[in-house]
Each structure stands twice: as structure tokens, then as C-alpha cells.
Design a protein around this motif. Structure first.
Motif, PDB file in Angstrom:
ATOM      1  N   HIS A 141       0.855  -1.194   0.000  1.00 28.93           N
ATOM      2  CA  HIS A 141       0.000   0.000   0.000  1.00 28.93           C
ATOM      3  C   HIS A 141       0.890   1.242   0.000  1.00 28.93           C
ATOM      4  CE1 HIS A 141      -3.919  -2.011   0.615  1.00 28.93           C
ATOM      5  NE2 HIS A 141      -3.168  -2.948   1.197  1.00 28.93           N
ATOM      6  N   LEU A 142       0.603   2.150  -0.900  1.00 31.36           N
ATOM      7  CA  LEU A 142       1.482   3.301  -1.092  1.00 31.36           C
ATOM      8  C   LEU A 142       1.384   4.279   0.075  1.00 31.36           C
ATOM      9  CD1 LEU A 142       0.598   3.970  -4.824  1.00 31.36           C
ATOM     10  CD2 LEU A 142       2.724   2.974  -3.965  1.00 31.36           C
ATOM     11  N   PRO A 143       2.509   4.650   0.679  1.00 30.04           N
ATOM     12  CA  PRO A 143       2.466   5.684   1.721  1.00 30.04           C
ATOM     13  C   PRO A 143       2.246   7.041   1.066  1.00 30.04           C
ATOM     14  CG  PRO A 143       4.729   4.985   1.304  1.00 30.04           C
ATOM     15  CD  PRO A 143       3.862   4.114   0.448  1.00 30.04           C
ATOM     16  N   LEU A 144       1.105   7.659   1.358  1.00 29.74           N
ATOM     17  CA  LEU A 144       0.721   8.873   0.638  1.00 29.74           C
ATOM     18  C   LEU A 144       0.880  10.145   1.462  1.00 29.74           C
ATOM     19  CD1 LEU A 144      -2.557   7.566  -1.064  1.00 29.74           C
ATOM     20  CD2 LEU A 144      -0.268   7.723  -2.069  1.00 29.74           C
ATOM     21  N   ALA A 145       0.460  10.112   2.739  1.00 30.56           N
ATOM     22  CA  ALA A 145       0.434  11.357   3.513  1.00 30.56           C
ATOM     23  C   ALA A 145       0.524  11.070   5.003  1.00 30.56           C
ATOM     24  CB  ALA A 145      -0.855  12.120   3.200  1.00 30.56           C
ATOM     25  N   TRP A 146       0.990  12.078   5.732  1.00 30.69           N
ATOM     26  CA  TRP A 146       1.075  12.014   7.194  1.00 30.69           C
ATOM     27  C   TRP A 146       0.423  13.281   7.747  1.00 30.69           C
ATOM     28  CZ3 TRP A 146       4.344  10.302   3.663  1.00 30.69           C
ATOM     29  CH2 TRP A 146       4.892   9.024   3.804  1.00 30.69           C
ATOM     30  N   SER A 147      -0.187  13.170   8.914  1.00 30.35           N
ATOM     31  CA  SER A 147      -0.902  14.311   9.473  1.00 30.35           C
ATOM     32  C   SER A 147      -0.611  14.415  10.963  1.00 30.35           C
ATOM     33  CB  SER A 147      -2.404  14.136   9.245  1.00 30.35           C
ATOM     34  OG  SER A 147      -3.136  15.099   9.978  1.00 30.35           O
ATOM     35  N   SER A 148      -0.760  15.610  11.517  1.00 30.45           N
ATOM     36  CA  SER A 148      -0.638  15.751  12.965  1.00 30.45           C
ATOM     37  C   SER A 148      -1.844  15.131  13.670  1.00 30.45           C
ATOM     38  CB  SER A 148      -0.505  17.225  13.342  1.00 30.45           C
ATOM     39  OG  SER A 148      -1.634  17.947  12.892  1.00 30.45           O
ATOM     40  N   ARG A 149      -2.899  14.844  12.925  1.00 34.81           N
ATOM     41  CA  ARG A 149      -4.082  14.194  13.487  1.00 34.81           C
ATOM     42  C   ARG A 149      -3.993  12.684  13.285  1.00 34.81           C
ATOM     43  NH1 ARG A 149      -8.947  18.183  11.314  1.00 34.81           N
ATOM     44  NH2 ARG A 149      -8.300  20.017  12.485  1.00 34.81           N
ATOM     45  N   CYS A 150      -4.596  11.951  14.213  1.00 37.25           N
ATOM     46  CA  CYS A 150      -4.624  10.488  14.084  1.00 37.25           C
ATOM     47  C   CYS A 150      -6.012  10.060  13.610  1.00 37.25           C
ATOM     48  CB  CYS A 150      -4.298   9.819  15.416  1.00 37.25           C
ATOM     49  SG  CYS A 150      -4.397   8.015  15.313  1.00 37.25           S
ATOM     50  N   PHE A 151      -6.069   9.554  12.405  1.00 37.64           N
ATOM     51  CA  PHE A 151      -7.360   9.202  11.822  1.00 37.64           C
ATOM     52  C   PHE A 151      -7.951   7.942  12.451  1.00 37.64           C
ATOM     53  CE2 PHE A 151      -4.860  11.341   8.463  1.00 37.64           C
ATOM     54  CZ  PHE A 151      -5.606  12.501   8.400  1.00 37.64           C
ATOM     55  N   THR A 152      -7.103   7.012  12.837  1.00 37.52           N
ATOM     56  CA  THR A 152      -7.623   5.793  13.466  1.00 37.52           C
ATOM     57  C   THR A 152      -8.250   6.124  14.818  1.00 37.52           C
ATOM     58  OG1 THR A 152      -5.832   4.580  12.386  1.00 37.52           O
ATOM     59  CG2 THR A 152      -7.075   3.421  14.067  1.00 37.52           C
ATOM     60  N   ALA A 153      -7.603   7.019  15.574  1.00 36.08           N
ATOM     61  CA  ALA A 153      -8.177   7.432  16.855  1.00 36.08           C
ATOM     62  C   ALA A 153      -9.505   8.152  16.645  1.00 36.08           C
ATOM     63  CB  ALA A 153      -7.187   8.330  17.597  1.00 36.08           C
ATOM     64  N   ARG A 154      -9.562   9.010  15.647  1.00 36.50           N
ATOM     65  CA  ARG A 154     -10.808   9.741  15.382  1.00 36.50           C
ATOM     66  C   ARG A 154     -11.921   8.785  14.972  1.00 36.50           C
ATOM     67  NH1 ARG A 154     -10.355  15.357  14.511  1.00 36.50           N
ATOM     68  NH2 ARG A 154     -12.026  15.332  12.971  1.00 36.50           N
ATOM     69  N   TYR A 155     -11.558   7.736  14.239  1.00 38.65           N
ATOM     70  CA  TYR A 155     -12.552   6.728  13.844  1.00 38.65           C
ATOM     71  C   TYR A 155     -13.182   6.099  15.079  1.00 38.65           C
ATOM     72  CZ  TYR A 155     -14.412   2.374  11.901  1.00 38.65           C
ATOM     73  OH  TYR A 155     -15.227   1.315  11.563  1.00 38.65           O
ATOM     74  N   HIS A 156     -12.372   5.963  16.137  1.00 38.88           N
ATOM     75  CA  HIS A 156     -12.872   5.386  17.389  1.00 38.88           C
ATOM     76  C   HIS A 156     -13.347   6.461  18.366  1.00 38.88           C
ATOM     77  CE1 HIS A 156     -11.845   1.057  17.008  1.00 38.88           C
ATOM     78  NE2 HIS A 156     -10.986   1.510  16.108  1.00 38.88           N
ATOM     79  N   ASP A 157     -13.417   7.714  17.879  1.00 34.13           N
ATOM     80  CA  ASP A 157     -13.868   8.839  18.695  1.00 34.13           C
ATOM     81  C   ASP A 157     -13.004   9.007  19.942  1.00 34.13           C
ATOM     82  OD1 ASP A 157     -15.469  11.029  19.160  1.00 34.13           O
ATOM     83  OD2 ASP A 157     -16.966   9.909  20.310  1.00 34.13           O
ATOM     84  N   LEU A 158     -11.693   8.911  19.732  1.00 36.17           N
ATOM     85  CA  LEU A 158     -10.728   9.059  20.817  1.00 36.17           C
ATOM     86  C   LEU A 158      -9.787  10.218  20.502  1.00 36.17           C
ATOM     87  CD1 LEU A 158      -9.757   5.292  21.287  1.00 36.17           C
ATOM     88  CD2 LEU A 158     -11.074   6.678  22.906  1.00 36.17           C
ATOM     89  N   PRO A 159      -9.325  10.955  21.534  1.00 37.03           N
ATOM     90  CA  PRO A 159      -8.305  11.981  21.286  1.00 37.03           C
ATOM     91  C   PRO A 159      -6.969  11.316  20.974  1.00 37.03           C
ATOM     92  CG  PRO A 159      -8.748  11.798  23.629  1.00 37.03           C
ATOM     93  CD  PRO A 159      -9.749  10.914  22.955  1.00 37.03           C
ATOM     94  N   LYS A 160      -6.149  12.010  20.217  1.00 36.80           N
ATOM     95  CA  LYS A 160      -4.876  11.430  19.780  1.00 36.80           C
ATOM     96  C   LYS A 160      -3.983  11.042  20.954  1.00 36.80           C
ATOM     97  CE  LYS A 160      -0.751  12.633  17.083  1.00 36.80           C
ATOM     98  NZ  LYS A 160      -0.102  13.712  16.302  1.00 36.80           N
ATOM     99  N   ASP A 161      -3.932  11.895  21.990  1.00 36.75           N
ATOM    100  CA  ASP A 161      -3.016  11.617  23.095  1.00 36.75           C
ATOM    101  C   ASP A 161      -3.570  10.587  24.079  1.00 36.75           C
ATOM    102  OD1 ASP A 161      -4.985  13.217  24.023  1.00 36.75           O
ATOM    103  OD2 ASP A 161      -3.691  14.674  25.019  1.00 36.75           O
ATOM    104  N   ARG A 162      -4.801  10.132  23.848  1.00 39.96           N
ATOM    105  CA  ARG A 162      -5.354   9.027  24.646  1.00 39.96           C
ATOM    106  C   ARG A 162      -5.983   8.005  23.693  1.00 39.96           C
ATOM    107  NH1 ARG A 162      -7.082  13.419  27.628  1.00 39.96           N
ATOM    108  NH2 ARG A 162      -9.245  13.165  26.994  1.00 39.96           N
TER     109      ARG A 162
END
Length: 301
Positions: free
Chosen positions: A172-193
Motif C-alpha cells: 500500500h502506497l504511503p501517501l500522507a502524514w498528518s498531525s491528526r490520528c485518523f484511526t483514533a478519530r474513527y474510534h472517537d478518541l483523542p490522539k493523546d489518549r
């Protein structure tokens, strides 16, 4: 042509990582990239753990490269990068620079380095400048086409640059990086927790469009292509273009078969299986043909 195994992009348990690289020591790959490149919170394996795996692979005859984090966000990240550079220098290992911070540190320390696919090298002038700073191998950016690769290889030969070229050919091609965590947001969790929820997805979290098309794979703060890049049928062209290294990106399942498939192809053998028995997900090669990356262009073009 050498085969390399790129850095593990996903967050596996320590025991799974160690078991994986124990298998890698027996695979026909010459170069292995090690280390956490995606998220600074992923500390299940410390630098000493990666060094232990590296030593085992070196004993198995592999060339080891320590990969740096791609998105440097804090002073702590920089300190971790400095420790990685110091370790590599003390052991005689190369470092894969994945951002400008690493490029600067490595060039200032006069430590030879390679560049990962996230480093934007789009023309011979940029490549020459980095070669002058100590670059020994560069990984062709995944979004560029085979025509651009041919132009770059021609320039490298014409200018007599002493640098190897590596092409990302599987995964899978590495396309982009973000200061936000998308997997955490998917689970409705803050990035630092986040609770390290990305560890639940061994090959990332597939995201589909409303039309049920595989669009992206979410991997913490990283976005990967939804389809799996597969340039296996392009190896003859890469050999013609004098590509030095072909990179395969680790997946959780059937990587031994993937490596075996590419190993047979690079030696001109016809694999017993005509397709790679990895998974039932979509392949893509669009960028290679100058098309949108998610497309799959018919082979033979």
C-alpha cells in the motif's frame, strides 16, 4: 537487482514483530529497513529492541538500514532521531532519512544515508545536491511515473552521480502524514489518549467510498493507498533502466510468498504461481503509468 524489505508501517505487538523478522532472516532479500516511521507514540519496541533485531539480521547476511520517523512533531522526536543516528553511526549501519530534519542531522554528522519515498526528489539538481551531502541511495517517490524514472536514470548516468536508485514496487502506497490520528478519530478518541487502537488493524483500517470503492487505508497518522501497488510485471523494465533495488512493503499475511515471487521474477524465472497469493484486495499501478494512483492499468503498456 537487489530486493529490500521496507520499514514495517503498522503497529504490531512486539512478539509479532520479532517473529516476523526471524522469518525475514531466511528470505531472499538483501536489504532490510527497521524502525518506527509513522507514529512517535508507538514505543512497544525501543531503539535497543530494533538494534537487537538488526544484529540478528546482520548475522544472517542482511544489510540493515535504520529508518527515521517521517513526521517530526516535537523536541522529543528530534532527540529520538539523534539517538537513532548515533546508534547507526556506532554500528556502521545506514540511516533512511524520511524528512528534512534527518537529512540535516545526517549531513552535518557526515554519516552516509539513504532517502525514503517521502523525501521529495523530483529532479536531478535536487538529487545531485543530496548526493553531495552524503546520499548513497534514493527511493523514487511513489507518485512519479516510469517516464520520470527513465529521465532521472539518464541524468544520473550522464552526470556520473554515485547513487543507487530504489523503487517502491509492492504494498500500500504511503501517501500522507498528518498531525491528526485518523484511526483514533474513527474510534472517537483523542490522539493523546488513543489507547493504541491502530494495533487492532494489522494492515491498517480500510476506508471505502460511498460507492464501496477502496480509497485509503488509515494507519494512525498515516494515509496509505486503498489498493495495493504491484509492479511485479514491470521488473524487466526496471532492470533495463538499471534500477538497483526494488522495495517490498511488509504486510501481515503471505509476505514470504510475495518475496519469493519477486525473487523469481528478478532472476528471470517464471513463478509457479502467476499471481501473488497475498489477498483478495485490489491492485493499483496508476502512478507508474502517469495516471491517477488508484487506477490499475492493463499490463503490457
Amino acid at each position: 537487482m537487489k530486493l529490500s524489505l521496507g520499514p514495517l508501517l503498522y503497529y504490531w505487538k512486539k512478539s509479532e514483530v520479532e517473529a516476523f523478522y526471524e522469518q525475514v532472516s531466511q528470505w531472499p532479500v538483501e536489504i532490510v529497513y527497521l524502525g518506527e516511521t509513522v507514529c512517535a507514540r508507538r514505543r512497544e519496541l525501543k531503539l535497543d529492541d530494533w538494534a537487537s533485531i538488526a544484529n540478528q539480521l546482520v548475522q544472517a547476511g542482511k544489510q540493515v538500514v535504520l529508518s527515521s520517523q517521517t513526521l517530526i512533531e516535537s523536541e522529543g522526536d528530534l532527540k529520538q532521531l539523534m539517538r537513532l543516528v548515533d546508534l547507526a553511526a556506532s554500528q556502521g549501519w545506514q540511516v533512511e532519512a524520511n524528512d528534512q530534519s534527518a537529512l540535516q542531522l545526517l549531513s552535518e554528522a557526515e554519516v552516509p544515508f539513504v532517502s525514503g519515498p517521502a523525501v521529495n526528489i523530483y529532479n536531478p539538481r535536487t538529487l545531485q545536491r543530496l548526493v553531495n551531502l552524503g546520499l548513497q541511495r534514493w527511493c523514487f517517490p511513489v507518485e512519479l511515473s516510469r517516464e520520470t524514472l527513465a529521465d532521472m536514470q539518464q541524468a544520473i548516468a550522464a552526470q556520473g552521480m554515485q547513487v543507487e536508485t530504489e523503487v517502491f514496487a509492492y504494498g500500500h502506497l504511503p501517501l500522507a502524514w498528518s498531525s491528526r490520528c485518523f484511526t483514533a478519530r474513527y474510534h472517537d478518541l483523542p490522539k493523546d489518549r488513543c489507547g493504541f487502537v491502530c494495533q487492532q488493524y494489522q494492515d491498517g483500517l480500510l476506508m471505502r467510498s460511498q460507492e464501496a470503492q477502496d480509497v485509503f487505508v488509515l494507519n494512525g497518522i498515516q494515509s496509505l493507498s486503498g489498493a495495493c501497488c504491484n509492479l511485479a510485471d514491470q521488473l524487466p523494465l526496471m532492470q533495463q533502466l538499471q534500477v538497483d533495488v526494488v522495495r517490498l512493503s511488509p504486510q501481515a499475511q503471505s509476505m514470504a510468498e510475495v518475496v519469493s515471487h519477486f525473487d523469481q521474477l528478478r532472476h528471470g524465472w517464471t513463478p509457479l504461481e502467476t499471481t501473488i497469493p497475498l489477498h483478495d484486495q485490489l491492485d493499483c499501478n496508476g502512478y507508474w503509468f502517469g495516471r491517477p494512483g488508484m487506477e490499475q492499468v492493463e499490463s503490457g503498456r
